[in-house]
Design a protein around this motif. Structure first.
Motif, mmCIF file in Angstrom:
data_model
loop_
_atom_site.group_PDB
_atom_site.id
_atom_site.type_symbol
_atom_site.label_atom_id
_atom_site.label_comp_id
_atom_site.label_asym_id
_atom_site.label_seq_id
_atom_site.Cartn_x
_atom_site.Cartn_y
_atom_site.Cartn_z
ATOM 1 N N PHE A 8 -38.864 9.058 -26.703
ATOM 2 C CA PHE A 8 -37.433 9.262 -26.924
ATOM 3 C C PHE A 8 -36.859 8.126 -27.757
ATOM 4 C CE2 PHE A 8 -33.658 11.524 -26.250
ATOM 5 C CZ PHE A 8 -32.628 10.662 -25.935
ATOM 6 N N THR A 9 -37.366 6.928 -27.503
ATOM 7 C CA THR A 9 -36.879 5.776 -28.262
ATOM 8 C C THR A 9 -37.187 5.936 -29.740
ATOM 9 O OG1 THR A 9 -37.290 4.397 -26.343
ATOM 10 C CG2 THR A 9 -36.951 3.270 -28.432
ATOM 11 N N THR B 10 -34.791 8.404 -31.221
ATOM 12 C CA THR B 10 -33.423 7.921 -31.406
ATOM 13 C C THR B 10 -33.351 6.750 -32.370
ATOM 14 O OG1 THR B 10 -33.722 6.685 -29.356
ATOM 15 C CG2 THR B 10 -32.436 8.714 -29.235
ATOM 16 N N LEU B 11 -34.486 6.157 -32.659
ATOM 17 C CA LEU B 11 -34.487 5.074 -33.641
ATOM 18 C C LEU B 11 -34.387 5.632 -35.041
ATOM 19 C CD1 LEU B 11 -34.713 2.072 -34.137
ATOM 20 C CD2 LEU B 11 -37.193 2.293 -34.131
ATOM 21 N N PRO C 41 -32.531 7.889 -36.740
ATOM 22 C CA PRO C 41 -31.296 7.908 -37.548
ATOM 23 C C PRO C 41 -30.948 6.547 -38.113
ATOM 24 C CG PRO C 41 -30.954 9.113 -35.527
ATOM 25 C CD PRO C 41 -32.277 8.454 -35.397
ATOM 26 N N PHE C 42 -31.195 5.508 -37.348
ATOM 27 C CA PHE C 42 -30.860 4.184 -37.840
ATOM 28 C C PHE C 42 -31.781 3.780 -38.988
ATOM 29 C CE2 PHE C 42 -28.881 0.231 -37.865
ATOM 30 C CZ PHE C 42 -29.836 -0.751 -38.004
ATOM 31 N N ASN D 280 -15.502 2.001 -32.966
ATOM 32 C CA ASN D 280 -15.654 3.242 -33.719
ATOM 33 C C ASN D 280 -14.342 3.894 -34.098
ATOM 34 O OD1 ASN D 280 -18.373 3.169 -33.599
ATOM 35 N ND2 ASN D 280 -18.599 4.630 -31.935
ATOM 36 N N ILE E 97 -22.259 1.469 -42.614
ATOM 37 C CA ILE E 97 -22.688 1.802 -41.258
ATOM 38 C C ILE E 97 -23.644 0.754 -40.716
ATOM 39 C CG2 ILE E 97 -24.003 3.438 -39.864
ATOM 40 C CD1 ILE E 97 -22.808 5.667 -41.402
ATOM 41 N N ILE F 42 -23.170 -1.672 -37.398
ATOM 42 C CA ILE F 42 -24.012 -1.556 -36.208
ATOM 43 C C ILE F 42 -24.589 -2.908 -35.792
ATOM 44 C CG2 ILE F 42 -26.189 -0.615 -35.355
ATOM 45 C CD1 ILE F 42 -25.593 1.934 -36.525
ATOM 46 N N LEU G 32 -25.623 -4.210 -32.008
ATOM 47 C CA LEU G 32 -26.980 -4.537 -31.574
ATOM 48 C C LEU G 32 -27.030 -5.927 -30.972
ATOM 49 C CD1 LEU G 32 -29.211 -3.235 -34.492
ATOM 50 C CD2 LEU G 32 -29.139 -2.411 -32.162
ATOM 51 N N ILE H 168 -32.033 0.679 -28.222
ATOM 52 C CA ILE H 168 -32.284 1.623 -29.305
ATOM 53 C C ILE H 168 -31.731 3.007 -28.982
ATOM 54 C CG2 ILE H 168 -34.084 2.834 -30.552
ATOM 55 C CD1 ILE H 168 -35.705 0.297 -30.500
ATOM 56 N N VAL H 169 -31.940 3.468 -27.757
ATOM 57 C CA VAL H 169 -31.573 4.864 -27.498
ATOM 58 C C VAL H 169 -30.083 5.118 -27.595
ATOM 59 C CG1 VAL H 169 -33.556 5.314 -26.024
ATOM 60 C CG2 VAL H 169 -31.397 4.643 -24.988
ATOM 61 N N TYR H 170 -29.277 4.081 -27.530
ATOM 62 C CA TYR H 170 -27.862 4.407 -27.634
ATOM 63 C C TYR H 170 -27.329 4.256 -29.053
ATOM 64 C CZ TYR H 170 -25.319 -0.158 -27.552
ATOM 65 O OH TYR H 170 -24.753 -1.352 -27.841
ATOM 66 N N LEU H 171 -28.201 3.902 -30.001
ATOM 67 C CA LEU H 171 -27.775 3.782 -31.396
ATOM 68 C C LEU H 171 -27.229 5.057 -32.037
ATOM 69 C CD1 LEU H 171 -30.307 1.404 -33.132
ATOM 70 C CD2 LEU H 171 -27.961 0.965 -32.464
ATOM 71 N N PRO H 172 -27.837 6.223 -31.806
ATOM 72 C CA PRO H 172 -27.306 7.407 -32.500
ATOM 73 C C PRO H 172 -25.828 7.657 -32.209
ATOM 74 C CG PRO H 172 -29.435 7.905 -31.572
ATOM 75 C CD PRO H 172 -29.068 6.549 -31.058
ATOM 76 N N HIS H 173 -25.348 7.170 -31.100
ATOM 77 C CA HIS H 173 -23.922 7.335 -30.796
ATOM 78 C C HIS H 173 -23.064 6.705 -31.876
ATOM 79 C CE1 HIS H 173 -20.301 7.473 -28.235
ATOM 80 N NE2 HIS H 173 -20.049 6.261 -28.680
ATOM 81 N N PHE H 174 -23.572 5.686 -32.546
ATOM 82 C CA PHE H 174 -22.797 4.969 -33.554
ATOM 83 C C PHE H 174 -22.965 5.527 -34.941
ATOM 84 C CE2 PHE H 174 -21.316 1.638 -30.963
ATOM 85 C CZ PHE H 174 -22.233 1.563 -29.947
ATOM 86 N N ILE H 175 -23.846 6.471 -35.060
ATOM 87 C CA ILE H 175 -24.114 7.034 -36.378
ATOM 88 C C ILE H 175 -23.296 8.305 -36.464
ATOM 89 C CG2 ILE H 175 -25.896 7.825 -37.897
ATOM 90 C CD1 ILE H 175 -27.466 5.686 -37.120
ATOM 91 N N SER H 176 -22.482 8.379 -37.494
ATOM 92 C CA SER H 176 -21.509 9.453 -37.512
ATOM 93 C C SER H 176 -22.184 10.820 -37.563
ATOM 94 C CB SER H 176 -20.559 9.297 -38.690
ATOM 95 O OG SER H 176 -21.272 9.358 -39.887
ATOM 96 N N TRP I 18 -29.673 14.340 -28.248
ATOM 97 C CA TRP I 18 -30.303 13.280 -29.030
ATOM 98 C C TRP I 18 -29.284 12.205 -29.385
ATOM 99 C CZ3 TRP I 18 -30.836 13.839 -34.876
ATOM 100 C CH2 TRP I 18 -31.665 12.845 -35.416
ATOM 101 N N GLY J 146 -28.500 8.636 -24.786
ATOM 102 C CA GLY J 146 -28.695 7.197 -24.602
ATOM 103 C C GLY J 146 -27.413 6.511 -24.162
ATOM 104 N N PHE J 147 -26.362 6.776 -24.894
ATOM 105 C CA PHE J 147 -25.092 6.144 -24.565
ATOM 106 C C PHE J 147 -24.597 6.616 -23.200
ATOM 107 C CE2 PHE J 147 -21.576 3.632 -25.706
ATOM 108 C CZ PHE J 147 -20.436 4.263 -25.264
#
Lengths: 293, 521, 333
Positions: A25-26, A29-30, A32-33, A211, A264, A268, A272, C145-153, C203, C207-208
């Protein structure tokens, strides 16, 4: 936590399986960044053409150059810090005492107060009445207005109240017997015991401020007060050409996509950095023991 | 009080062709400058910058100073949705400035003008704005198009110049490689697309070519014109069109039906981008630079620029081609630049100087004013050579010309002015000019639908039914192309359903509004 | 066993007890008014702590609520709320007689139901899983890491989803190709919209969303686990018998709030992912209103739709809240 060698075989298997799933899962979710970072370092054309997948294409620092040279970027960044820190502090001033009060059984009309607050989670006045209200309060185009008018929300109060309610009464009674009044009970007993909860609410406030863009966009008139997210939208609007006049931008190495990516990524980084500090409060260490039940 | 003598008023309104000296003939007020407040908000220029060279020059000539009071300066009008929240906020705030300029202002002023928020301009223009009046006299359809339902004009529009918008484009180097001529008919066009798909013109051994692609998927529907259908009557997608004075909707016509049937066949065969509905704005960049895209229907100005890819892809040549002849032999280019935009400016009802303001609006229709609005300030951005404005070379080299012009206050869509196509020619690429000449020669353009203004009752009917009808039409349209259902078989049910959803009622109100507004021309 | 509710969450019982205690302290014969006065004299601090919040709500949220009237008026921004004429339930009538609106309501509920079944447990499961990870820095890094997508629009998330499901280059269709399956143009198929949408939402937000539950788990006393070890329980049993019951109040509160969000489907993400071809399953109340509003600035219709959303959600929340209060002593109010 428990010691690994005290784990049975079944437990070990369980722990490893869980770790692997978390790992998968990590990675998901990594992505998109990684993607947006890759876009930010790519050339404008490659990003616009949608060619970036995992790594930068035609790598360039032009996007970062564009934003770092723009004084408005730094102004907006600074403003975001002001709104975040100021806003979070302001929120705590309302939420912590408020949630404490609502968690006390001796509060008369508790249920009605709770309903009064929860009601606002569903019913709101709409854009124009809210805007006019801010105008009447003279809080248009005001940084203080942004900080104050969005300081409280029902969700956070309810959450914290819930945590406070879960603290055994014995703690309060012990403090009262020592002659503490409500303020002291709150400050000396409840707050230290609720660190994870307060850390969570703090994080929510920080994230929401960080945000936040919509009301900042609507209520602020001057450009020197806008936060980073509004700056981001302005940049996109500035760099998107309309059909009639667009010429393929070859001279510039950046495009709306890469500059967006750069903004963006820049926004971020602090997140972090800050989160690990807040994470500390989610570790074990809350001593609920020590009171005879 | 600023009083105007008749002589000054006449002089200010007349167009003089000799070069302007500082002789004050454009002056609208004597003595101290008149200050007028203005709201102007646009994606790329969120406030009216008093420091703009164009504004400074206008001040010097007309003696009227615009003062920016823009509300919602941080909002950006979304060009795609047309949401004009800044205008709404300004109105809600209760302080309407002297002048309100914006993109997408038409619906706004036509709704609130009759309620009293903006001044009707007809008489003001007739009495005080001779240049503007002359323009409208020459183009009665535009005069009709500006009107609100009560017959009044509430804004002075931005009037684009230049006829062409989109054209058909094709990889002429691929045609040559495969020994094909530029397609002249729909059958030849289909054959060419098929050849692109099956004969591997990009030479990599894979059948990865995308014969027809588009940045906006409704450009796929544009192709129904090849079977004598229509896809839109204006430069907005899914719009009604006028057929000899009668309003119709293209998606209810039999030519459209035939077109969709054929396009569904093309899609199934792979002649159309499999991802056309979701690929979005990166389509042109990606497919052309990856040497995959074969043909499209897109804007002259921007598409011609892709020929620079010839430095990366050997032999790359993407040229405009004349619209293929339809099954009945007609060649039309359905898309053209709309001569009147819903952008422009209006006079707020609290304005104490409407006569001066309308003269100010008229100034921009004088020769000097028009040149100022289009090219910038003489000596700064351009030089006057033989009476024509020629941009300085360093100005053209400084970057995208339009952006440079906005930054000095020229080419503002929130200002009501008449564009001058000559400004664009000077930086148009050779391929664009070649294509335009080709289209000029063939005279493929057709009449456009310029929109209607509803009265309250008509608006109610339209609001009640149209959204639902349009959504239904689009759902079926995509479904048929994708192969869910057969348009020929479904057609009877489809038209019956349209009627049930109120299609005839909508047509009726559109027709009544159109006849009232344009006199049934 | 430290299982009884010694906390303050058991309301009516506690209030009665305290009232009785107060009465006893003051003597039986004092009048009610005197008792009330004494109550405030003693407890003024609690009210003082609450007052700023109440004032805030009144000033910022309740004062503009006259705006709710817009749903019942033919609203003109120029004329203002007071100057616009009443039209009663006309807007609601417009909504309810429109089949597409009703379909949108149905879609909203169906998507929310999916979100409730899959999206709600996801952060909880994630938090529980994190609780079982022993390696501290692995756990901390993963959590960050898992809560990062929350910050991506949502725009970027949607772009990634569209590419991933692309019929020609998408990773999903590529993997399907390995198994010999034909490519599917997912985002034009109504039957695929909801799973993709809900999956993308998980997804982006799981995380968030797990942070609350991590905080709740952190509040569970370690001694509970220690005694369970002594009793011979394994981790799986401990999770079910200790962790989950301990965070149950938090879960219930979040559940009630989530039920209250049933009509709020992420408008932005839907707009970015849907197509006319998928309106059938994808069009939700907020996107329908948005498209209607494209014609004219129909604030009043949007307000009516919003009010409808709010009323439905509120009724559901009241029900859930009452049930929760009756059976578990945890509630929003």
């Amino acid at each position: 936590m428990m010691k690994w060698n005290l784990y049975s075989r079944g437990d070990k298997f369980f722990a490893i399986a869980v770790s692997v799933l978390i790992g998968m899962f990590t990675i998901a979710t990594l992505y998109p960044f990684i993607y947006i970072a890759a876009v930010s370092f790519s050339s404008g054309f490659a990003a616009q053409a949608g060619k970036v997948v995992l790594t930068p294409i035609d790598a360039t620092l032009e996007a970062y150059g564009y934003i770092l040279k723009d004084p408005q970027f730094w102004i907006s960044y600074r403003n975001t810090f002001i709104y975040t820190i100021g806003g979070t502090v302001m929120s705590m001033l309302f939420i912590i005492p408020g949630a404490y009060a609502l968690s006390r059984p001796q509060l008369k009309g508790r249920r009605y107060f709770n309903l009064f607050i929860a009601f606002t989670m569903w019913f709101n006045a709409g854009l124009i009445p809210f805007f006019l209200n801010m105008r009447d309060l003279n809080l248009l185009d005001s940084m203080f207005g942004i900080i104050l008018a969005f300081a409280v929300n029902a969700f956070n109060i309810i959450l914290l109240r819930n945590f406070f309610e879960a603290i055994p009464q014995s703690f309060e009674e012990a403090a009262r017997m020592d002659g503490a009044n409500d303020f002291q009970v709150l400050w000396k007993v409840f707050v230290p015991l609720s660190k994870p909860a307060i850390a969570t609410i703090t994080l929510f406030c920080i994230v929401s401020r960080w945000n936040g863009f919509f009301w900042a966009m609507v209520l602020l008139q001057s450009e020197d007060k806008i936060p980073l997210q509004v700056f981001l939208r302005h940049t996109i609007a500035n760099l998107s050409d309309n059909d009639e006049f667009a010429i393929v931008q070859t001279a510039a190495g950046f495009s709306a996509e890469t500059v967006t990516g750069a903004i963006i990524v820049s926004s971020i980084i602090p997140v972090l950095v800050v989160y690990p500090f807040i994470q500390k409060y989610f570790e074990k260490g809350i001593l609920l023991g020590g009171v005879k039940e | 009080m600023r009083k105007l003598s008749l002589a000054t008023a006449l002089l200010a309104g007349s167009a003089i062709t000799t070069p302007v000296f500082a002789d004050g003939h454009l002056k609208i007020v004597q003595g101290d400058p008149l200050e007028l407040t203005i709201q102007m908000n646009h994606a790329r220029y969120p406030v009216y910058e008093e420091e703009w060279p164009v504004e400074q020059q206008a001040r010097e000539w007309t003696n009227i100073n615009l003062v920016d009071v823009t509300v919602g300066a941080n909002m950006r009008t979304d060009e795609n949705t047309g949401k004009t929240e800044a205008l709404n906020l300004m109105l809600a705030g209760g302080n309407i400035p002297d002048i309100v300029g914006s993109s997408r202002i038409k619906d706004f002023v036509n709704q609130y003008g009759p309620e009293g928020a903006f001044l009707p301009l007809n008489d003001l223009i007739a009495e005080n704005a001779p240049n503007l009046q002359a323009y409208l006299d020459e183009r009665p359809e535009i005069a009709s198009a500006i009107q609100a339902a009560d017959g009044n004009m509430y804004y002075v529009p931005y009037l684009p110049d230049g006829k062409y918008g989109r054209a058909y484009w094709i990889r002429t180097d691929w045609l040559e490689k495969l020994g094909l001529e530029v397609p002249q008919t729909v059958e030849e066009f289909e054959a060419a697309l098929r050849a692109f798909k099956t004969q591997d013109p990009n030479g990599n051994g894979l059948a990865d070519e995308v014969p027809y692609f588009a940045r906006q998927w409704p450009e796929l529907i544009r192709l129904v014109t090849l079977w004598d259908g229509r896809s839109s009557g204006s430069d907005t997608y899914h719009d009604f069109y006028v057929d000899d004075g009668t309003l119709r909707h293209p998606y209810a016509g039999e030519g459209y039906r035939d077109g969709i049937s054929n396009l569904a066949r093309w899609y199934a065969e792979g002649l159309i981008d499999a991802e056309i509905f979701t690929r979005g704005s990166s389509a042109r960049d990606f497919l052309l630079s990856e040497n995959l895209g074969g043909a499209t229907h897109d804007w002259f100005a921007s598409t011609s620029g892709y020929n620079k890819l010839s430095s990366e892809i050997e032999g790359f040549e993407f040229k405009a081609m004349a619209p293929p002849a339809s099954v009945s032999g007609k060649r039309i280019e359905e898309h053209r630049r709309i001569p009147i935009k819903p952008d422009g400016w209006a006079i707020g009802y609290t304005n104490k100087y409407p006569v001066e303001t309308i003269k100010y609006f008229d100034f921009w229709f004088t020769e000097e004013g028009r040149r100022l609005a289009n090219f910038g300030v003489e000596g700064q951005q351009y030089d006057l050579i033989d009476g024509k404005a020629i941009f300085k070379q360093e100005f053209l080299d400084a970057g995208p010309v339009n952006r440079s012009l906005y930054q000095v206050g020229a080419q503002l869509q929130g200002r009501g002015y008449f564009q001058d196509y000559n400004y664009e020619i000077q930086w148009s690429n050779e391929f664009a000019l070649e294509g335009i000449a080709l289209y000029d020669e063939g005279d493929y353009l057709i009449d456009q639908f310029l929109g209607v203004a509803f009265n309250a009752d008509e608006q109610k009917v339209y609001d009640k039914y149209w959204g639902t009808i349009r959504d239904y039409m689009l759902e079926r349209q995509q479904g048929w192309i994708l192969g869910n259902g057969d348009v020929m078989e479904d057609w009877a049910d489809y038209t019956a359903q349209l009627d049930e959803l109120g299609y005839q009622d909508v047509l009726a109100v559109m027709q009544s509004a159109y006849t009232r507004q344009y006199g049934g021309k | 066993m430290a299982e009884e509710h010694t906390s303050a969450a058991g309301q009516p019982l506690q209030e009665a007890v305290i009232e009785a205690q107060e009465a006893r302290r003051q003597g039986f014969n004092d009048g009610q008014l005197t008792r009330l006065f004494d109550h405030f004299k003693r407890e003024w601090q609690v009210y003082a702590m609450l007052l700023p919040t109440i004032i805030w709500f009144l000033v910022f949220l309740y004062k503009p609520m006259y705006g709710l009237q817009i749903a019942f008026k033919d609203y003109s921004i120029f004329r203002g709320v007071a100057g616009s004429p009443w039209v009663g339930l006309e807007h609601f009538q417009t909504l309810f007689t429109n089949d597409q609106f009703l379909r949108a309501v149905g879609n909203t509920i169906k998507i929310s139901a999916l979100n409730l079944i899959f999206g709600f447990p996801a952060p909880i499961i994630l938090a529980l899983m994190f609780n079982e990870v022993l390696h501290a820095s692995y756990k901390r890094t993963a959590q960050t890491i898992v809560y990062l997508p929350h910050f991506i629009s949502s725009v970027i998330i949607a772009g990634i989803v569209i590419t991933a499901f692309s019929p020609t280059v998408g990773i999903v269709n590529t993997i399907m190709g390995w198994f010999g399956l034909d490519p599917i143009y997912f985002l034009t198929r109504p039957e695929w919209f909801r799973p993709i949408f809900v999956g993308a939402g998980i997804w982006q937000e799981a995380g968030f969303g797990s942070i609350i539950f991590l905080a709740a788990i952190a509040g569970v006393s370690p001694s509970l686990y220690e005694s369970a070890v002594v009793d011979g329980a394994n981790r799986w049993q401990m999770m079910w018998k200790i962790t989950i019951p301990s965070i149950l109040p938090t879960i219930l509160i979040m559940l009630i709030i989530r039920i209250g969000n049933v009509m709020e489907v992420s408008f932005e993400l839907v707009i970015l992912l849907y197509q006319p071809a998928t309106y059938e399953t994808a069009d939700v109340v907020n996107t329908w209103i948005y498209r209607q509003g494209l014609q004219s600035g129909q604030y009043d219709l949007a307000a009516a739709g919003g009010l409808f959303n709010a009323v439905v959600a509120f009724v559901l929340v009241m029900t859930a809240n009452t049930l929760s209060r009756r059976f578990s002593r945890t509630s929003l109010w």
